[in-house]
Design a protein around this motif. Structure first.
Motif, PDB file in Angstrom:
ATOM      1  N   SER A   1      45.357  42.455  40.553  1.00 40.46           N
ATOM      2  CA  SER A   1      44.214  41.948  41.303  1.00 40.46           C
ATOM      3  C   SER A   1      43.388  40.988  40.464  1.00 40.46           C
TER       4      SER A   1
ATOM      5  N   SER B   1      40.491  39.749  41.448  1.00 37.25           N
ATOM      6  CA  SER B   1      39.091  40.159  41.571  1.00 37.25           C
ATOM      7  C   SER B   1      38.727  41.231  40.550  1.00 37.25           C
ATOM      8  N   ILE B   2      39.610  42.217  40.416  1.00 32.68           N
ATOM      9  CA  ILE B   2      39.342  43.298  39.465  1.00 32.68           C
ATOM     10  C   ILE B   2      39.511  42.792  38.033  1.00 32.68           C
TER      11      ILE B   2
ATOM     12  N   ARG C   1      36.404  40.736  36.868  1.00 31.07           N
ATOM     13  CA  ARG C   1      35.226  41.583  36.664  1.00 31.07           C
ATOM     14  C   ARG C   1      35.399  42.464  35.425  1.00 31.07           C
ATOM     15  N   ALA C   2      36.586  43.034  35.285  1.00 38.01           N
ATOM     16  CA  ALA C   2      36.841  43.913  34.145  1.00 38.01           C
ATOM     17  C   ALA C   2      36.717  43.158  32.820  1.00 38.01           C
TER      18      ALA C   2
ATOM     19  N   ILE D   1      33.211  46.623  44.767  1.00 41.58           N
ATOM     20  CA  ILE D   1      34.120  46.595  43.622  1.00 41.58           C
ATOM     21  C   ILE D   1      33.315  46.446  42.338  1.00 41.58           C
ATOM     22  N   THR D   2      32.384  45.499  42.348  1.00 43.43           N
ATOM     23  CA  THR D   2      31.587  45.242  41.151  1.00 43.43           C
ATOM     24  C   THR D   2      30.803  46.484  40.739  1.00 43.43           C
TER      25      THR D   2
ATOM     26  N   LEU E   1      33.133  49.243  39.388  1.00 37.55           N
ATOM     27  CA  LEU E   1      33.620  48.945  38.036  1.00 37.55           C
ATOM     28  C   LEU E   1      32.498  49.105  37.004  1.00 37.55           C
TER      29      LEU E   1
ATOM     30  N   VAL F   1      44.374  47.428  35.428  1.00 41.54           N
ATOM     31  CA  VAL F   1      44.105  46.744  36.699  1.00 41.54           C
ATOM     32  C   VAL F   1      45.178  47.096  37.728  1.00 41.54           C
TER      33      VAL F   1
ATOM     34  N   SER G   1      42.273  52.272  47.127  1.00 45.81           N
ATOM     35  CA  SER G   1      42.028  51.079  46.326  1.00 45.81           C
ATOM     36  C   SER G   1      40.546  50.724  46.304  1.00 45.81           C
ATOM     37  N   LEU G   2      40.129  50.069  45.221  1.00 41.87           N
ATOM     38  CA  LEU G   2      38.780  49.504  45.150  1.00 41.87           C
ATOM     39  C   LEU G   2      38.669  48.244  46.006  1.00 41.87           C
ATOM     40  N   GLN G   3      39.794  47.640  46.356  1.00 47.97           N
ATOM     41  CA  GLN G   3      39.783  46.326  46.988  1.00 47.97           C
ATOM     42  C   GLN G   3      39.539  46.395  48.494  1.00 47.97           C
TER      43      GLN G   3
END
Length: 406
Positions: free
Chosen positions: A21, A23-24, A27-28, A178-179, A182, A211, A241-243
């Motif tokens: 991902s 997006s993840i 951010r990570a 998600i943000t 995380l 991820v 999922s976080l997504q």
């Protein structure tokens, strides 16, 4: 340059390892840097957006060219505002014409000092990193969630923390979630009540982090499976999922696709009943809109989509791009009030040899590629290298299951 994509002998069932991902990953990376972590992030995306983020975070210089990576532009603008020093950040011509004033104004109100190097309201930027005071600000909830996420990730390191009041309709809510999730995993607590998000001053805790695979990338395989009636297996996806784009699995059920979760990921099972018309509000999953618009017309399923506000400020105006490119295939899509999109079955004369323009937009290329399944003459995709932005091995994966690409 363009690719001619055909399916000469039907498709094969195979196992696809999806990219991580984006997006993840992005951010990570920011949270990992803010926590001064000794750990490397595992299973990072190998896409362009993540690579420019890694390069910037590992750089010893003070000038960053993030190319076409919108996520990197927004996240790094906030990140660099907190890092002591003088920094400049720029990108492609398209990036230099994507607005960033709302984020810059918000950061300025919180104590940042940022200058526009060329055009007011747009990159490139000169950032004078320093301690941020923080405090309370209001922001339109209808803007890109990346602005909001950028602010939230640096919020705990502001002297007074951050109280963020979101005004109006809040779009792309799953990306904000998600943000926050995380941030929680990296040791920072936040509260979201009504339209107010509060983050008190606190420190991040470094953690080992892996991820998960990308549900947005999975959407193209759902379309391929639906059009070909050929099952596929996708590895690296999580049921919990976080997504937000994991919602695509439920939505594809309306287009006849069943999803079976396995220990490795998911198995796509086509052949179920399809809806007469797909009506959906994409306000929380805007990155799926192109996939479903193309899937619906190819499956001859009328649709009416709303919640597409953010599509006009993506890599291109995705609403206009969808209307123009589907018309080349003989479908007449129409924009509706409040940035919506619909297709009621209206057709037109298709181009004799259509070439799908991609507008420097990875999702245009991947959304239209499955058309090769139902077009005996195949489909041409212009500038196919754009997929490197999120799914660099997309074309190789298509060849694994029987697509021919020349």
């Amino acid at each position: 340059m363009n690719y001619l994509i055909t399916v000469p002998s039907g498709l094969l069932q195979d196992t696809i390892k999806l990219p991580a991902s984006k997006s993840i990953s992005n951010r990570a990376l920011i949270l990992n840097a803010l926590s001064y972590s000794p750990y490397d992030i595992q299973n990072l995306s190998d896409c362009d957006d993540t690579e420019v983020m890694v390069a910037a975070l590992n750089s010893n210089g003070n000038h960053f060219d993030i190319k076409a990576a919108g996520t990197a532009m927004r996240f790094l603008t906030a990140f660099l505002s907190k890092i002591i020093g003088e920094w400049t950040i720029t990108g492609t011509e398209r990036m230099r014409n994507r607005p960033i004033r709302l984020l810059v104004d918000a950061l300025t109100a919180l104590g940042a000092r940022i200058e526009y190097i060329e055009k007011e309201g747009y990159p490139p930027l000169r950032i004078f990193g320093s301690a941020l005071q923080g405090g309370e600000i209001a922001l339109n909830g209808g803007v890109s969630s990346q602005y909001i996420s950028a602010l939230l990730m640096v919020a705990p390191l502001m002297e007074n923390g951050l109280t963020l009041r979101l005004e109006g309709e809040i779009i792309s809510r799953p990306y904000i979630n998600i943000t926050l999730e995380l941030m929680k995993q990296f040791g920072v607590a936040a509260s979201w009540e009504g339209n107010v998000i509060r983050v008190a001053p606190q420190e991040y805790t470094p953690i080992p982090f892996t991820v998960e695979s990308d549900w947005s990338a999975a959407s193209y395989w759902y379309t391929i499976s639906a059009l070909s009636s050929c099952p596929q297996e996708l590895h690296g996806l999580y049921k919990n999922s976080l997504q937000g784009d994991a919602a695509g699995a439920k939505l594809f059920k309306q287009l006849g696709m069943e999803t079976e979760f396995t220990a490795q990921g998911v198995r796509l099972l086509p052949g179920g009943a399809r809806c007469q018309e797909l009506i959906y509000d994409f306000v929380h999953e805007p990155d799926l809109a192109q996939t479903f618009a193309v899937a619906c017309v190819l499956l001859n399923t009328p649709f009416r989509f709303t919640g597409l506000q953010s599509l006009k400020i993506k890599e291109t105006d995705r609403i206009a791009a969808l209307i123009a490119e589907t018309r080349k295939l003989g479908y007449v899509l129409r924009e509706t009030e409040n940035n919506g999109l619909k297709w009621d079955g209206e057709r037109c004369e298709p181009d004799k040899e259509p070439v799908i323009a991609t507008y420097e937009d990875h999702r245009m290329a991947m959304a239209f590629a499955p058309a090769a399944v139902v077009r005996s003459e195949g489909i041409r995709i212009a500038e196919p290298g754009v997929v490197s932005k999120s799914y660099p091995h997309f074309w190789n994966d298509l060849q694994k299951v029987g697509f021919k690409i020349i």
